[in-house]
Design an enzyme around this catalytic site. Structure first.
Site, PDB file in Angstrom:
ATOM      1  N   SER A   2       7.219 -12.347  -0.877  1.00  0.00           N
ATOM      2  CA  SER A   2       7.083 -13.781  -1.163  1.00  0.00           C
ATOM      3  C   SER A   2       5.654 -14.299  -0.979  1.00  0.00           C
ATOM      4  CB  SER A   2       8.083 -14.588  -0.337  1.00  0.00           C
ATOM      5  OG  SER A   2       9.410 -14.207  -0.670  1.00  0.00           O
ATOM      6  N   GLU A  29       6.071  -4.156   3.380  1.00  0.00           N
ATOM      7  CA  GLU A  29       6.931  -5.154   2.737  1.00  0.00           C
ATOM      8  C   GLU A  29       8.232  -5.292   3.520  1.00  0.00           C
ATOM      9  OE1 GLU A  29       5.874  -5.717  -1.655  1.00  0.00           O
ATOM     10  OE2 GLU A  29       7.317  -4.094  -1.548  1.00  0.00           O
ATOM     11  N   GLU A  66      13.432  -1.544  -3.018  1.00  0.00           N
ATOM     12  CA  GLU A  66      14.539  -1.596  -3.990  1.00  0.00           C
ATOM     13  C   GLU A  66      14.934  -0.189  -4.419  1.00  0.00           C
ATOM     14  OE1 GLU A  66      12.745  -4.421  -6.677  1.00  0.00           O
ATOM     15  OE2 GLU A  66      12.950  -5.961  -5.131  1.00  0.00           O
ATOM     16  N   LYS A  95       8.491  -5.466 -11.678  1.00  0.00           N
ATOM     17  CA  LYS A  95       9.890  -4.999 -11.621  1.00  0.00           C
ATOM     18  C   LYS A  95      10.454  -4.902 -13.039  1.00  0.00           C
ATOM     19  CE  LYS A  95      10.134  -7.150  -7.145  1.00  0.00           C
ATOM     20  NZ  LYS A  95      10.946  -7.597  -6.041  1.00  0.00           N
ATOM     21  N   HIS A 142       9.268   1.801  -2.981  1.00  0.00           N
ATOM     22  CA  HIS A 142       9.623   0.376  -2.909  1.00  0.00           C
ATOM     23  C   HIS A 142      11.022   0.244  -2.307  1.00  0.00           C
ATOM     24  CE1 HIS A 142      10.588  -3.712  -4.062  1.00  0.00           C
ATOM     25  NE2 HIS A 142       9.297  -3.911  -4.184  1.00  0.00           N
ATOM     26  N   GLY A 168      11.373 -11.416  -2.349  1.00  0.00           N
ATOM     27  CA  GLY A 168      12.140 -12.215  -3.302  1.00  0.00           C
ATOM     28  C   GLY A 168      13.006 -13.281  -2.653  1.00  0.00           C
ATOM     29  N   ASN A 198       3.746  -6.395  -9.062  1.00  0.00           N
ATOM     30  CA  ASN A 198       4.918  -5.569  -9.349  1.00  0.00           C
ATOM     31  C   ASN A 198       5.868  -6.411 -10.195  1.00  0.00           C
ATOM     32  OD1 ASN A 198       7.181  -3.982  -9.379  1.00  0.00           O
ATOM     33  ND2 ASN A 198       7.678  -4.273  -7.215  1.00  0.00           N
TER      34      ASN A 198
HETATM   35  C1  PEP Z   1       7.915  -6.873  -4.204  1.00  0.00           C
HETATM   36  O1  PEP Z   1       8.996  -6.637  -4.709  1.00  0.00           O
HETATM   37  O2  PEP Z   1       7.102  -5.949  -4.067  1.00  0.00           O
HETATM   38  C2  PEP Z   1       7.640  -8.242  -3.763  1.00  0.00           C
HETATM   39  C3  PEP Z   1       6.763  -8.397  -2.820  1.00  0.00           C
HETATM   40  O3  PEP Z   1       8.348  -9.254  -4.362  1.00  0.00           O
HETATM   41  P1  PEP Z   1       8.178 -10.850  -4.072  1.00  0.00           P
HETATM   42  O4  PEP Z   1       6.713 -11.153  -4.091  1.00  0.00           O
HETATM   43  O5  PEP Z   1       8.909 -11.520  -5.213  1.00  0.00           O
HETATM   44  O6  PEP Z   1       8.793 -11.106  -2.757  1.00  0.00           O
END
Ligand code: PEP
Length: 251
Positions: A212, A167, A97, A11, A95, A173, A9
């Protein structure tokens, strides 16, 4: 056995030129990875050119969002058929976000998943609790409700086409990955819910972990019985690191 799936992803990162340069470097690194589904979700403007760059390869294209309507006066939105037209195979929906920054509800996510399936696209449906919800002991309640509501329109005969991404919001992040045990506990809970809802078809649904994920923690996560891959943000932006994740996360 469920086929592992590693999805990037990106983003709001990468121009068209950067996306194509990524593909040029990445494809040779993963060309022999045939026991894993590999997915790249760039920003909308990159889809067409990146799709061309991936053409005929073992890497699929995904959108980061979609509107459930087929067409009409929805300024700024993109319909499922448009994603199909540009070469997408998957779209990420729900997601955290989008839920947090744009107020998207699970009911809206369910409509997106339904429209994607109707158009022949595979939804990657994200669920996950916030830190506050986890600390209040509400993880299973929150994840269970998001899952039930977000998959409300999915029928058992199409269930295997859905990918669920767990998630935890506190791990996205932040550099704080859920430990493999914490992640597995929630994945097992999700697997149980999918079984209640879709009977044996629930067993075919892939559940990715996201938050992460990096080359140094993916092994232990993938070793868990209900973790079928990863949805990766930060560590997917460099071809070498995402290729390493693909290698380690494969079957
Ligand atoms: C995400 O936004 O789907 C995600 C898992 O980001 P990160 O790997 O940077 O934590």
């Amino acid at each position: 056995m469920r086929r592992p799936i590693l999805a990037a992803n990106w983003k709001m990162h990468k121009t068209i030129g950067e996306a194509v340069a990524f593909a040029d470097a990445f494809l040779p690194l993963v060309k022999d990875a045939d026991d894993v589904d590999i997915v790249l979700a760039p920003p909308f403007p990159c889809l067409d050119r990146l799709g061309q760059a991936l053409g005929g390869s073992n890497v699929a294209l995904a959108a980061q969002n979609v509107n459930p309507e087929a067409k009409g006066a929805f300024t700024g939105e993109v319909a499922p058929a448009m994603l199909l037209d540009v070469g997408c195979r998957y779209a990420i929906v729900g997601h955290s976000e989008r839920r947090a920054l744009y107020g998207e509800s699970s009911e809206f996510v369910a409509r997106k998943a339904e429209s994607l399936l109707a158009a022949g696209l595979l939804p990657i449906v994200c669920v996950g609790e916030s830190l506050e919800e986890r600390e209040a002991g509400r993880t299973m309640e929150v994840v269970g409700r998001q899952l039930e509501e977000s998959l409300a329109s999915v029928t058992a005969d199409r269930a295997a086409e859905v990918v669920v991404a767990y998630e935890p919001v506190w791990a996205i992040g932040t550099g704080k990955t859920a430990t493999p045990d914490i992640a597995q506990e929630v994945h097992a809970f999700i697997r149980g819910k999918l079984g209640e809802r879709f009977a044996t078809a629930g067993d075919q649904i892939r559940i990715q972990y996201g938050g992460s994920v990096k080359p140094d923690n993916v092994d232990a996560l993938r070793a868990q019985p209900d973790i079928d891959g990863a949805l990766v943000g930060g560590a997917s932006l460099q071809p070498e690191s995402f290729a390493e994740l693909v290698r380690l996360g494969a079957a």
